[in-house]
Design a protein around this motif. Sequence first.
Motif, PDB file in Angstrom:
ATOM      1  N   TYR A 185       0.830  -1.197   0.000  1.00 49.27           N
ATOM      2  CA  TYR A 185       0.000   0.000   0.000  1.00 49.27           C
ATOM      3  C   TYR A 185       0.875   1.262   0.000  1.00 49.27           C
ATOM      4  CZ  TYR A 185      -3.974  -3.025   0.948  1.00 49.27           C
ATOM      5  OH  TYR A 185      -4.942  -3.993   0.843  1.00 49.27           O
ATOM      6  N   LYS A 186       0.358   2.290  -0.648  1.00 48.88           N
ATOM      7  CA  LYS A 186       1.088   3.556  -0.720  1.00 48.88           C
ATOM      8  C   LYS A 186       1.253   4.159   0.665  1.00 48.88           C
ATOM      9  CE  LYS A 186      -0.508   4.619  -5.411  1.00 48.88           C
ATOM     10  NZ  LYS A 186      -1.254   5.580  -6.271  1.00 48.88           N
ATOM     11  N   ASN A 187       0.196   4.103   1.465  1.00 48.88           N
ATOM     12  CA  ASN A 187       0.240   4.629   2.826  1.00 48.88           C
ATOM     13  C   ASN A 187       0.234   3.460   3.805  1.00 48.88           C
ATOM     14  OD1 ASN A 187       0.073   6.067   5.189  1.00 48.88           O
ATOM     15  ND2 ASN A 187      -1.921   7.002   4.759  1.00 48.88           N
ATOM     16  N   GLU A 188       1.424   2.999   4.177  1.00 47.39           N
ATOM     17  CA  GLU A 188       1.526   1.850   5.067  1.00 47.39           C
ATOM     18  C   GLU A 188       1.032   2.169   6.478  1.00 47.39           C
ATOM     19  OE1 GLU A 188       2.229  -1.200   4.492  1.00 47.39           O
ATOM     20  OE2 GLU A 188       2.769  -1.022   2.376  1.00 47.39           O
ATOM     21  N   GLY A 189       0.971   3.451   6.836  1.00 45.95           N
ATOM     22  CA  GLY A 189       0.511   3.817   8.165  1.00 45.95           C
ATOM     23  C   GLY A 189      -0.986   3.708   8.337  1.00 45.95           C
ATOM     24  N   LYS A 190      -1.727   3.664   7.238  1.00 51.74           N
ATOM     25  CA  LYS A 190      -3.177   3.540   7.297  1.00 51.74           C
ATOM     26  C   LYS A 190      -3.566   2.069   7.448  1.00 51.74           C
ATOM     27  CE  LYS A 190      -7.359   4.800   4.730  1.00 51.74           C
ATOM     28  NZ  LYS A 190      -7.896   5.418   3.483  1.00 51.74           N
ATOM     29  N   PRO A 191      -4.529   1.746   8.308  1.00 50.56           N
ATOM     30  CA  PRO A 191      -4.934   0.342   8.481  1.00 50.56           C
ATOM     31  C   PRO A 191      -5.337  -0.303   7.152  1.00 50.56           C
ATOM     32  CG  PRO A 191      -5.913   1.696  10.177  1.00 50.56           C
ATOM     33  CD  PRO A 191      -5.284   2.653   9.191  1.00 50.56           C
ATOM     34  N   HIS A 192      -4.852  -1.523   6.945  1.00 46.98           N
ATOM     35  CA  HIS A 192      -5.150  -2.256   5.711  1.00 46.98           C
ATOM     36  C   HIS A 192      -5.053  -3.754   5.991  1.00 46.98           C
ATOM     37  CE1 HIS A 192      -0.869  -3.252   5.162  1.00 46.98           C
ATOM     38  NE2 HIS A 192      -0.627  -2.004   5.532  1.00 46.98           N
ATOM     39  N   PRO A 193      -5.591  -4.582   5.107  1.00 48.60           N
ATOM     40  CA  PRO A 193      -5.557  -6.034   5.324  1.00 48.60           C
ATOM     41  C   PRO A 193      -4.128  -6.576   5.341  1.00 48.60           C
ATOM     42  CG  PRO A 193      -7.181  -5.458   3.659  1.00 48.60           C
ATOM     43  CD  PRO A 193      -6.388  -4.228   3.911  1.00 48.60           C
ATOM     44  N   THR A 194      -3.884  -7.537   6.219  1.00 48.37           N
ATOM     45  CA  THR A 194      -2.595  -8.219   6.307  1.00 48.37           C
ATOM     46  C   THR A 194      -2.847  -9.707   6.559  1.00 48.37           C
ATOM     47  OG1 THR A 194      -2.387  -7.926   8.701  1.00 48.37           O
ATOM     48  CG2 THR A 194      -1.523  -6.157   7.287  1.00 48.37           C
ATOM     49  N   LYS A 195      -1.769 -10.475   6.573  1.00 51.82           N
ATOM     50  CA  LYS A 195      -1.891 -11.896   6.878  1.00 51.82           C
ATOM     51  C   LYS A 195      -1.992 -12.150   8.380  1.00 51.82           C
ATOM     52  CE  LYS A 195       0.286 -14.110   2.886  1.00 51.82           C
ATOM     53  NZ  LYS A 195       1.331 -15.078   2.452  1.00 51.82           N
ATOM     54  N   GLY A 196      -1.607 -11.186   9.175  1.00 55.80           N
ATOM     55  CA  GLY A 196      -1.630 -11.350  10.622  1.00 55.80           C
ATOM     56  C   GLY A 196      -2.912 -10.845  11.250  1.00 55.80           C
ATOM     57  N   LEU A 197      -2.840 -10.625  12.561  1.00 61.45           N
ATOM     58  CA  LEU A 197      -4.006 -10.178  13.317  1.00 61.45           C
ATOM     59  C   LEU A 197      -3.906  -8.710  13.715  1.00 61.45           C
ATOM     60  CD1 LEU A 197      -4.430 -13.225  15.738  1.00 61.45           C
ATOM     61  CD2 LEU A 197      -5.631 -12.812  13.588  1.00 61.45           C
ATOM     62  N   GLU A 198      -2.960  -7.991  13.113  1.00 63.54           N
ATOM     63  CA  GLU A 198      -2.752  -6.603  13.540  1.00 63.54           C
ATOM     64  C   GLU A 198      -3.991  -5.743  13.294  1.00 63.54           C
ATOM     65  OE1 GLU A 198       0.901  -8.670  12.329  1.00 63.54           O
ATOM     66  OE2 GLU A 198      -0.910  -8.111  11.228  1.00 63.54           O
ATOM     67  N   THR A 199      -4.585  -5.872  12.143  1.00 64.66           N
ATOM     68  CA  THR A 199      -5.735  -5.027  11.786  1.00 64.66           C
ATOM     69  C   THR A 199      -6.883  -5.896  11.271  1.00 64.66           C
ATOM     70  OG1 THR A 199      -4.768  -4.683   9.577  1.00 64.66           O
ATOM     71  CG2 THR A 199      -4.333  -3.003  11.257  1.00 64.66           C
ATOM     72  N   ILE A 200      -7.179  -6.957  11.979  1.00 60.77           N
ATOM     73  CA  ILE A 200      -8.228  -7.874  11.534  1.00 60.77           C
ATOM     74  C   ILE A 200      -9.595  -7.203  11.586  1.00 60.77           C
ATOM     75  CG2 ILE A 200      -8.508  -8.854  13.844  1.00 60.77           C
ATOM     76  CD1 ILE A 200      -9.104 -11.542  12.484  1.00 60.77           C
ATOM     77  N   LYS A 201     -10.405  -7.461  10.562  1.00 59.24           N
ATOM     78  CA  LYS A 201     -11.755  -6.905  10.475  1.00 59.24           C
ATOM     79  C   LYS A 201     -12.722  -8.076  10.315  1.00 59.24           C
ATOM     80  CE  LYS A 201     -13.706  -2.627   8.798  1.00 59.24           C
ATOM     81  NZ  LYS A 201     -13.504  -1.462   7.902  1.00 59.24           N
ATOM     82  N   PRO A 202     -13.446  -8.434  11.365  1.00 58.23           N
ATOM     83  CA  PRO A 202     -14.240  -9.675  11.364  1.00 58.23           C
ATOM     84  C   PRO A 202     -15.232  -9.802  10.220  1.00 58.23           C
ATOM     85  CG  PRO A 202     -14.120  -8.750  13.570  1.00 58.23           C
ATOM     86  CD  PRO A 202     -13.552  -7.720  12.644  1.00 58.23           C
ATOM     87  N   THR A 203     -15.889  -8.725   9.842  1.00 63.43           N
ATOM     88  CA  THR A 203     -16.915  -8.812   8.799  1.00 63.43           C
ATOM     89  C   THR A 203     -16.377  -8.473   7.419  1.00 63.43           C
ATOM     90  OG1 THR A 203     -17.595  -6.536   9.267  1.00 63.43           O
ATOM     91  CG2 THR A 203     -18.761  -8.299  10.427  1.00 63.43           C
ATOM     92  N   GLY A 204     -15.072  -8.349   7.279  1.00 62.83           N
ATOM     93  CA  GLY A 204     -14.472  -8.103   5.984  1.00 62.83           C
ATOM     94  C   GLY A 204     -14.285  -6.623   5.682  1.00 62.83           C
ATOM     95  N   TRP A 205     -13.375  -6.335   4.758  1.00 65.12           N
ATOM     96  CA  TRP A 205     -13.104  -4.981   4.318  1.00 65.12           C
ATOM     97  C   TRP A 205     -13.948  -4.654   3.099  1.00 65.12           C
ATOM     98  CZ3 TRP A 205      -9.109  -2.015   6.714  1.00 65.12           C
ATOM     99  CH2 TRP A 205      -8.360  -2.711   7.654  1.00 65.12           C
ATOM    100  N   GLU A 206     -14.529  -3.475   3.114  1.00 62.71           N
ATOM    101  CA  GLU A 206     -15.298  -3.037   1.950  1.00 62.71           C
ATOM    102  C   GLU A 206     -14.345  -2.650   0.821  1.00 62.71           C
ATOM    103  OE1 GLU A 206     -18.475  -3.385   1.803  1.00 62.71           O
ATOM    104  OE2 GLU A 206     -18.614  -4.016   3.899  1.00 62.71           O
ATOM    105  N   ARG A 207     -14.826  -2.718  -0.396  1.00 65.35           N
ATOM    106  CA  ARG A 207     -13.966  -2.427  -1.541  1.00 65.35           C
ATOM    107  C   ARG A 207     -13.399  -1.013  -1.487  1.00 65.35           C
ATOM    108  NH1 ARG A 207     -14.132  -0.568  -6.902  1.00 65.35           N
ATOM    109  NH2 ARG A 207     -12.768  -1.773  -8.285  1.00 65.35           N
ATOM    110  N   GLU A 208     -14.210  -0.071  -1.033  1.00 73.11           N
ATOM    111  CA  GLU A 208     -13.782   1.324  -0.974  1.00 73.11           C
ATOM    112  C   GLU A 208     -12.644   1.526   0.026  1.00 73.11           C
ATOM    113  OE1 GLU A 208     -16.835   0.270  -0.545  1.00 73.11           O
ATOM    114  OE2 GLU A 208     -17.684   0.756  -2.525  1.00 73.11           O
ATOM    115  N   GLU A 209     -12.482   0.594   0.962  1.00 74.37           N
ATOM    116  CA  GLU A 209     -11.439   0.736   1.976  1.00 74.37           C
ATOM    117  C   GLU A 209     -10.085   0.224   1.520  1.00 74.37           C
ATOM    118  OE1 GLU A 209     -13.603   0.271   6.219  1.00 74.37           O
ATOM    119  OE2 GLU A 209     -13.686  -1.539   4.955  1.00 74.37           O
ATOM    120  N   VAL A 210     -10.067  -0.610   0.490  1.00 75.68           N
ATOM    121  CA  VAL A 210      -8.797  -1.258   0.109  1.00 75.68           C
ATOM    122  C   VAL A 210      -8.407  -1.021  -1.340  1.00 75.68           C
ATOM    123  CG1 VAL A 210      -8.973  -3.057   1.860  1.00 75.68           C
ATOM    124  CG2 VAL A 210     -10.015  -3.414  -0.377  1.00 75.68           C
ATOM    125  N   ILE A 211      -9.340  -0.685  -2.203  1.00 71.73           N
ATOM    126  CA  ILE A 211      -9.034  -0.511  -3.627  1.00 71.73           C
ATOM    127  C   ILE A 211      -9.051   0.992  -3.963  1.00 71.73           C
ATOM    128  CG2 ILE A 211      -9.685  -1.044  -5.999  1.00 71.73           C
ATOM    129  CD1 ILE A 211      -8.695  -3.430  -4.386  1.00 71.73           C
TER     130      ILE A 211
END
Length: 357
Positions: free
Chosen positions: A331-357
């Motif tokens: 991601y361009k802005n690594e400081g902003k929360p985004h999906p990862t393989k770990g549990l650092e920023t887990i989002k139980p109900t999933g990330w919306e498209r507008e949040e990641v794309i």
Amino acid sequence: MYVARTSTKIPISKQTAAQLSKAVAGFSQSYGLASTLPAQCSRQFSSTSRTRLRDFFPEPEHDGRIKKTEAAWPHPEFSSEQMREKVFFAHREPRKLSDRVALAAVKLARWGMDTATRYKHTVSAPLNPSDSTSIVKANNEPYYMSERKWLVRFIFLESVAGVPGMVAGMLRHLHSLRRMKRDNGWIETLLEEAYNERMHLLTFLKMAEPGWFMKFMILGAQGVFFNGLFFSYLISPRTCHRFVGYLEEQAVLTYTLAIQDIEAGKLPSWADPKFVIPDLAVNYWKMPEGSRTMRDLLLYIRADEAKHREVNHTLGNLHQTEDPNPFVSEYKNEGKPHPTKGLETIKPTGWEREEVI
């Protein structure tokens, strides 16, 4: 004598004789004649003795040169704090018709699995999905589960849970070959999910061996599940990912209840500090010293299921043939929360498209 004739006509090596002796000794120790005969009248979900629920399968005996085979996909490190605080039951409310279809299919599958494994728990539903301690407390009802019943449910659940990732990864792989285009990182994540679910199954198989009836049930369930997902994914990949997301919600709930039962002292064998989990699990999850109890193992597995829930709900929100996989992207802005393989920023109900794309 019959034994004498057999020994002259069919020579047996020392290694084979030793293996046969171990098998006969183990069988005699686990199953007496008096206890075996009545057991034939009941459905054999597991052929493991009730007094022996761990380390059923011995290590393979061979004189080869291979000492150890590392995992194809190393497991990301989860801290105990992350697994306790960031992993809990959560439910994504259906928003579209396809979501409702997926949820209805999961409820049907849940009913079938509960019926097949004779699952009955005093807690059946959460009170508030947004709260990690929101599982409904049981009334003054008898406790129906046991270590043996939980293992039956875990083995049946994991034998089915490893199918969706493989089906989706295979179809996307073939689709990429036909289109002669990249898949934008989806295939690796889906195959890694299937691999992770299989590791769950192998871990539980170190504790108990399924009986003939359960093997037959798994064979039938896998045949129906694989073919159903195969054709469904060809028609609507988005619905299939939503289906898996809802399925993983039920898996998180199942392991949450088992963990709470251990903490409440309802499963004394698993609460015993002397209970040893398989080395397979210790090596795969890189479990530290002092955190290798059955409760710790279920915390790791529940965290895996929570990640699968997040991944599939997120993939179900994306454009299936265009969007990159947000869980392996930079991601361009690594400081902003985004999906990862770990549990650092887990989002139980999933990330919306507008949040990641």
